[in-house]
Design a protein around this motif. Sequence first.
Motif, PDB file in Angstrom:
ATOM      1  N   ASN A  17      14.134 -16.220  19.505  1.00  7.87           N
ATOM      2  CA  ASN A  17      12.485 -16.607  19.293  1.00  7.87           C
ATOM      3  C   ASN A  17      11.788 -15.860  20.143  1.00  7.87           C
ATOM      4  N   ILE A  18      11.773 -14.605  20.006  1.00 11.85           N
ATOM      5  CA  ILE A  18      10.953 -13.674  20.762  1.00 11.85           C
ATOM      6  C   ILE A  18       9.538 -13.660  20.157  1.00 11.85           C
ATOM      7  N   LEU A  19       8.232 -13.931  20.766  1.00 13.10           N
ATOM      8  CA  LEU A  19       6.878 -14.158  20.455  1.00 13.10           C
ATOM      9  C   LEU A  19       5.994 -13.248  21.049  1.00 13.10           C
ATOM     10  N   ILE A  20       5.217 -12.844  20.357  1.00 13.88           N
ATOM     11  CA  ILE A  20       3.918 -12.257  21.072  1.00 13.88           C
ATOM     12  C   ILE A  20       2.634 -12.680  20.478  1.00 13.88           C
ATOM     13  N   SER A  21       1.743 -13.390  20.891  1.00 16.03           N
ATOM     14  CA  SER A  21       0.725 -14.103  20.378  1.00 16.03           C
ATOM     15  C   SER A  21      -0.639 -13.847  21.281  1.00 16.03           C
TER      16      SER A  21
END
Length: 541
Positions: free
Chosen positions: A381-385
Amino acid sequence: MGGRKIVTPFLLLLVAASLLQIWASDPWFYESFDEPFDGRWIVSENGDYQGLWKHSKSDGHEDYGLLVSEKARKYAIVKELDGPISLKDGTVVLQFEVRLQNGLECGGAYLKYLRVQKTGWIPKGFDNESPYSIMFGPDKCGATNKVHFILQHKNPKTGKFVEHHLKFPPSVPYDKLSHVYTAILKPDNELKILIDGEEKKKANFLSADDFEPALIPPKTIPDPDDKKPEDWDERAKISDPDAVKPDDWDEDAPMETEDEEAVKPEGWLDDEPEEIDDPEATKPEDWDDEEDGEWEAQKIDNPKCEAAPGCGEWKKPMKHNPAYKGKWHAPLIDNPNYKGIWKPQEIDNPDYFELDKPDFEPIAAIGIEIWTMQDGILFDNILISSNEKVAESYRADTWKPKYETEKENQKAEDAAAAAATPSDGLSDFQKKVFDVLYKIADISFLEAYKIKIIDVIEKAEKQPNLTIGVLVAVAVIFATVIFRALFGRKKPPMPAAAPTTEAKNAGAAETDAAGNGEEREENGKDDDASAPRPSRSRKKA
């Protein structure tokens, strides 16, 4: 009709606003690893990276992740983004999950957010030299136990990129559960580090107190060409040149002399040795006089001496010699030529620049480039936001359920282990103690002792009966820090054995010298197989 004309545009505006909000809430990048990573993530073909990546389920779950499958290997894998993501405008949230299924004693579990690479670079060539904008995540080995946050920032004066490390970063969670790491970069230069949604560190990118080295260089620097004058005297005190040793000062008088008034205690056994041969000792059957030497029984304390004042030859005890004065030294006086501690003069720093906010390089790819002695490290669950709420919702939906399940499973395993092993009833208390001790280790003013504290805690976790000892050890460290903060690091002078006049002269011999001692770990030695057999006493010389 007029009312309908007014309502219709209003409804359209409301719908457009809703769609915009939905669009804005979507993450810029998200990787769940629900599907195999082949073709999307590129494994480095550099020969140094032999570790095998696997698409694997997390222990006890149906959820998949990217798995480090082998011990003692280097790993490298990278995912190019559809387009560069700017870090300069608005809030940026970097988030990912890591589960250390077999613990982490020596290895990394961090991500590298790569900047745009040079022309000709290909993902298959990804390695530790591939430049990044930010490195973030757990790392633990030896003296290192931290959640890294490192920014590579370009100096506009020199054009060179410099690594800036977050000071006093939080520690890596010590269990084998899933944890989610979040870095929030704010437009007001604020940085927040969260672990499992809980804020562990807050910093400012432009503060010299938060990053080493500071992003903004100092305005002035010591002049590298400035030299200390030859006649510069840094001695605050000097020996009094007019002082003369007193005529009655005997430097050869011993510190101790025999107590002439002492009398041998009544009942002293002059003819009895302090040790005797063990009457129960027997010569081993396999003892070889030619190979092992003449056998002698082991010695034990003479039981007759226990009831007597003493055994063996009696000697008069030593006592302090009142005539002792030690070596004479001239007393110290203020140095009339003292000029203070010399420092080079400050000059303008040619590399100085002003900065309103960091000049972040955009993120063009996400890479994992690590060396680890442990397997079982699972990334997910790698996330950039651009939205903190989005990151929060992903934590709630993807991480929280797994974490709660793992916690319950861990409790069940602990309960089963406790039921199978006699317990002293302190297990729950010990867990709470260890949790508190790990939080204490994160206190900033204990940074110099952090590794020692964590090392003691980890040893105690393997041997729970040491809990009280650990509490005492941490309390001693804490007290030491407070004592040094209040009274400095100098050791108090040893009490003089001679009269006051002597103490003054002895004290005048030397000036105080401050120094930093280095702590050394004492390594235990394994028993040597070639050591003499303890059951066999000694050979005759």
